[in-house]
Motif scaffolding. Structure first.
Motif, PDB file in Angstrom:
ATOM      1  N   GLU A  15      32.637  40.581   1.361  1.00 14.21           N
ATOM      2  CA  GLU A  15      33.100  39.209   1.571  1.00 14.21           C
ATOM      3  C   GLU A  15      31.951  38.301   2.011  1.00 14.21           C
ATOM      4  N   LEU A  16      31.074  38.814   2.868  1.00 10.46           N
ATOM      5  CA  LEU A  16      29.917  38.034   3.288  1.00 10.46           C
ATOM      6  C   LEU A  16      29.000  37.754   2.107  1.00 10.46           C
ATOM      7  N   GLY A  17      28.820  38.748   1.257  1.00 12.00           N
ATOM      8  CA  GLY A  17      27.980  38.549   0.078  1.00 12.00           C
ATOM      9  C   GLY A  17      28.548  37.497  -0.863  1.00 12.00           C
ATOM     10  N   ARG A  18      29.862  37.487  -1.016  1.00 11.87           N
ATOM     11  CA  ARG A  18      30.503  36.485  -1.879  1.00 11.87           C
ATOM     12  C   ARG A  18      30.300  35.078  -1.325  1.00 11.87           C
ATOM     13  N   LEU A  19      30.441  34.948  -0.016  1.00 15.38           N
ATOM     14  CA  LEU A  19      30.226  33.640   0.592  1.00 15.38           C
ATOM     15  C   LEU A  19      28.785  33.189   0.413  1.00 15.38           C
ATOM     16  N   ALA A  20      27.841  34.114   0.604  1.00 14.24           N
ATOM     17  CA  ALA A  20      26.428  33.771   0.420  1.00 14.24           C
ATOM     18  C   ALA A  20      26.163  33.313  -1.008  1.00 14.24           C
ATOM     19  N   MET A  21      26.757  33.983  -1.982  1.00 18.35           N
ATOM     20  CA  MET A  21      26.560  33.589  -3.370  1.00 18.35           C
ATOM     21  C   MET A  21      27.161  32.215  -3.654  1.00 18.35           C
ATOM     22  N   ALA A  22      28.325  31.937  -3.062  1.00 23.21           N
ATOM     23  CA  ALA A  22      28.929  30.610  -3.231  1.00 23.21           C
ATOM     24  C   ALA A  22      28.026  29.535  -2.630  1.00 23.21           C
ATOM     25  N   CYS A  23      27.412  29.828  -1.496  1.00 25.29           N
ATOM     26  CA  CYS A  23      26.490  28.878  -0.876  1.00 25.29           C
ATOM     27  C   CYS A  23      25.262  28.648  -1.758  1.00 25.29           C
ATOM     28  N   LEU A  24      24.728  29.726  -2.336  1.00 23.11           N
ATOM     29  CA  LEU A  24      23.568  29.595  -3.219  1.00 23.11           C
ATOM     30  C   LEU A  24      23.895  28.732  -4.425  1.00 23.11           C
ATOM     31  N   HIS A  25      25.044  28.992  -5.041  1.00 20.24           N
ATOM     32  CA  HIS A  25      25.434  28.202  -6.212  1.00 20.24           C
ATOM     33  C   HIS A  25      25.595  26.732  -5.860  1.00 20.24           C
ATOM     34  N   LEU A  26      26.172  26.457  -4.679  1.00 21.54           N
ATOM     35  CA  LEU A  26      26.315  25.062  -4.265  1.00 21.54           C
ATOM     36  C   LEU A  26      24.948  24.414  -4.111  1.00 21.54           C
ATOM     37  N   HIS A  27      24.022  25.093  -3.469  1.00 19.68           N
ATOM     38  CA  HIS A  27      22.673  24.542  -3.280  1.00 19.68           C
ATOM     39  C   HIS A  27      22.006  24.273  -4.624  1.00 19.68           C
ATOM     40  N   GLN A  28      22.092  25.222  -5.541  1.00 21.21           N
ATOM     41  CA  GLN A  28      21.457  25.072  -6.850  1.00 21.21           C
ATOM     42  C   GLN A  28      22.073  23.923  -7.637  1.00 21.21           C
ATOM     43  N   GLU A  29      23.393  23.858  -7.649  1.00 15.90           N
ATOM     44  CA  GLU A  29      24.074  22.822  -8.440  1.00 15.90           C
ATOM     45  C   GLU A  29      23.886  21.447  -7.819  1.00 15.90           C
ATOM     46  N   ALA A  30      23.874  21.372  -6.490  1.00 17.04           N
ATOM     47  CA  ALA A  30      23.668  20.080  -5.835  1.00 17.04           C
ATOM     48  C   ALA A  30      22.266  19.553  -6.113  1.00 17.04           C
ATOM     49  N   GLU A  31      21.267  20.452  -6.046  1.00 15.81           N
ATOM     50  CA  GLU A  31      19.893  20.033  -6.309  1.00 15.81           C
ATOM     51  C   GLU A  31      19.703  19.591  -7.753  1.00 15.81           C
ATOM     52  N   ALA A  32      20.471  20.191  -8.656  1.00 13.62           N
ATOM     53  CA  ALA A  32      20.326  19.866 -10.076  1.00 13.62           C
ATOM     54  C   ALA A  32      21.158  18.646 -10.488  1.00 13.62           C
ATOM     55  N   ALA A  33      22.035  18.167  -9.614  1.00  9.04           N
ATOM     56  CA  ALA A  33      22.927  17.059  -9.962  1.00  9.04           C
ATOM     57  C   ALA A  33      22.138  15.772 -10.191  1.00  9.04           C
ATOM     58  N   THR A  34      22.469  15.078 -11.256  1.00 14.43           N
ATOM     59  CA  THR A  34      21.834  13.797 -11.561  1.00 14.43           C
ATOM     60  C   THR A  34      22.824  12.638 -11.545  1.00 14.43           C
ATOM     61  N   THR A  35      24.122  12.962 -11.424  1.00 13.40           N
ATOM     62  CA  THR A  35      25.153  11.925 -11.371  1.00 13.40           C
ATOM     63  C   THR A  35      26.142  12.264 -10.265  1.00 13.40           C
ATOM     64  N   PRO A  36      26.869  11.262  -9.779  1.00 16.25           N
ATOM     65  CA  PRO A  36      27.904  11.539  -8.774  1.00 16.25           C
ATOM     66  C   PRO A  36      28.958  12.519  -9.285  1.00 16.25           C
ATOM     67  N   GLN A  37      29.242  12.466 -10.582  1.00 21.01           N
ATOM     68  CA  GLN A  37      30.246  13.363 -11.153  1.00 21.01           C
ATOM     69  C   GLN A  37      29.793  14.825 -11.074  1.00 21.01           C
ATOM     70  N   GLU A  38      28.514  15.071 -11.325  1.00 25.27           N
ATOM     71  CA  GLU A  38      27.998  16.439 -11.255  1.00 25.27           C
ATOM     72  C   GLU A  38      28.023  16.949  -9.815  1.00 25.27           C
ATOM     73  N   LEU A  39      27.711  16.072  -8.875  1.00 25.46           N
ATOM     74  CA  LEU A  39      27.751  16.476  -7.472  1.00 25.46           C
ATOM     75  C   LEU A  39      29.195  16.759  -7.045  1.00 25.46           C
ATOM     76  N   GLU A  40      30.116  15.950  -7.526  1.00 29.38           N
ATOM     77  CA  GLU A  40      31.530  16.142  -7.214  1.00 29.38           C
ATOM     78  C   GLU A  40      32.019  17.474  -7.775  1.00 29.38           C
ATOM     79  N   ALA A  41      31.594  17.776  -8.994  1.00 33.96           N
ATOM     80  CA  ALA A  41      32.006  19.041  -9.618  1.00 33.96           C
ATOM     81  C   ALA A  41      31.461  20.239  -8.851  1.00 33.96           C
ATOM     82  N   ALA A  42      30.230  20.133  -8.369  1.00 36.39           N
ATOM     83  CA  ALA A  42      29.644  21.226  -7.582  1.00 36.39           C
ATOM     84  C   ALA A  42      30.428  21.429  -6.295  1.00 36.39           C
ATOM     85  N   ALA A  43      30.800  20.329  -5.646  1.00 35.99           N
ATOM     86  CA  ALA A  43      31.573  20.410  -4.412  1.00 35.99           C
ATOM     87  C   ALA A  43      32.937  21.047  -4.658  1.00 35.99           C
TER      88      ALA A  43
END
Length: 372
Positions: free
Chosen positions: A116-144
């Motif tokens: 369960e801890l590993g799953r949470l860590a992976m979800a956090c990593l994906h959020l960080h990656q997708e947020a950094e890659a976002a170029t529009t408010p819609q992409e940031l919203e989708a990552a959230a």
């Protein structure tokens, strides 16, 4: 911030003085950041994505999460949790060498499981990656939104624990009761203290074992007895001095000395009920009705005529409330049978069955009875 993630939420600009102090305190407990750290957390995409994520959380935890995530200092601490602590789980064999982080890792692993801890860590990593890659408010919203959908009540509580224990002063003063109880820190999660303060490091190896060095040098807690682990630390790594855990007995004798978390969950539940005005507080005693009259199962299974709820009390409105806890997934069938027996014995009472991490397994509410 809402209009231009590429420029306004990239983390540029000087950090506020309070944020600099927060970083120093957090790093002193958890160690240095393992992912790139923005100049200012308040203007980073990660911070904004975390703040937006509460919109998409399940109804049962959304209100309490919004209360927490509306506090800038706490949200900055959550961001640091992603960049520092959860980032460490992404290595092939994560190593926690900071004493506080190592002790907390052992506690959380025993409570919610390594998986369960590993799953949470992976979800956090994906959020960080997708947020950094976002170029529009819609992409940031989708990552959230994707991040919030990956969270459950348990994993959100873990996130709250990691963010708040390292820097307790950042935890907002959210009104107690109601939805806040769904996000209260995990039972028995605090790290440090005499039980685990001497742990030097914790490493997760390929077979899913935690190797703990320090007081329990060389000890391996293989798979931590499953994801619903409640196994005790060995060789003096847990509990009171001498290797035995100190058990609370305010409401009665220990439920069992072999399973301290189960006993502490009962004690904490009864303390909460006492504060809420409940009467006839009972710990692991034969089932009775609201008038304290003994009740028996009219259709007993395997000859068991009566049950002993882990925690029982009478609400201020006169309704009996019984609760049991499941310590190990292997006992689920037996515990569900005991739950059905409780209901048959007293259909006028409220009956609940929980995992030790606070996850509801089953609940029975009599017709016409309100339950907050």
């Amino acid at each position: 911030m809402l209009e231009s993630p590429r420029t306004a939420t990239s983390g540029h600009g000087p950090s506020a003085p309070w944020e600099l102090r927060l970083r120093e305190d957090f790093f002193s407990q958890y160690g240095p950041a393992l992912l790139p750290l923005p100049e200012s957390l308040e203007t980073s995409r990660l911070y904004l994505a975390l703040k937006r994520s509460t919109r998409y959380m399940d109804e049962g935890i959304r209100e309490a999460a919004q209360e927490l995530f509306s506090d800038p200092a706490f949200l900055a601490s959550v961001s640091l949790s992603v960049l520092v602590y959860f980032a460490a789980w992404l290595a092939p064999e994560p190593l926690f060498s900071k004493a506080f982080a190592a002790a907390l890792t052992v506690r959380l692993s025993l409570l919610v499981g390594v998986v369960e801890l590993g799953r949470l860590a992976m979800a956090c990593l994906h959020l960080h990656q997708e947020a950094e890659a976002a170029t529009t408010p819609q992409e940031l919203e989708a990552a959230a939104e994707r991040f919030s959908k990956a969270l459950g009540g348990t994993t959100l509580r873990v996130l709250v624990v990691v963010a708040s224990l390292g820097v307790p002063q950042v935890l907002p003063q959210v009104p107690k009761g109601g939805l806040w109880t769904l996000l209260s820190p995990l039972r028995h999660a605090p790290a440090g203290g005499p039980a685990l303060e001497s742990i030097a490091s914790v490493q997760l190896v390929a077979n899913g074992s935690l190797v703990v060095t320090g007081v329990a040098a060389g000890t391996s807690a293989t798979s931590l007895c499953g994801e619903l682990a409640t196994c005790a630390m060995v060789n003096g790594a847990g509990g009171a001095p001498g290797g035995s855990s100190k058990l609370s007995t305010r409401y009665g004798k220990p439920h069992t000395r072999q399973n301290p978390p189960h006993n502490e969950a009962i004690e904490e539940e009864l303390a909460t009920r006492e504060a809420a005005g409940h009467a006839d507080l009972r710990k692991n005693k034969p089932q009775v009705d609201a008038r304290t009259q003994p009740v028996l199962d009219p259709n007993p299974a395997k000859g068991v005529r009566f049950r002993k709820p882990d925690a029982a009390s009478v609400r201020p409105d006169g309704i009996r409330h019984n609760t049991n806890y499941v310590s190990n997934s292997r006992d689920m069938k037996r515990e569900l049978g005991a739950f059905d027996s409780l209901v048959r014995s007293d259909p006028k009472a409220i009956h609940e069955l929980y995992l030790l991490d606070g996850t509801l397994v089953r609940r029975y509410i009599p017709p016409g009875v309100s339950f907050p």
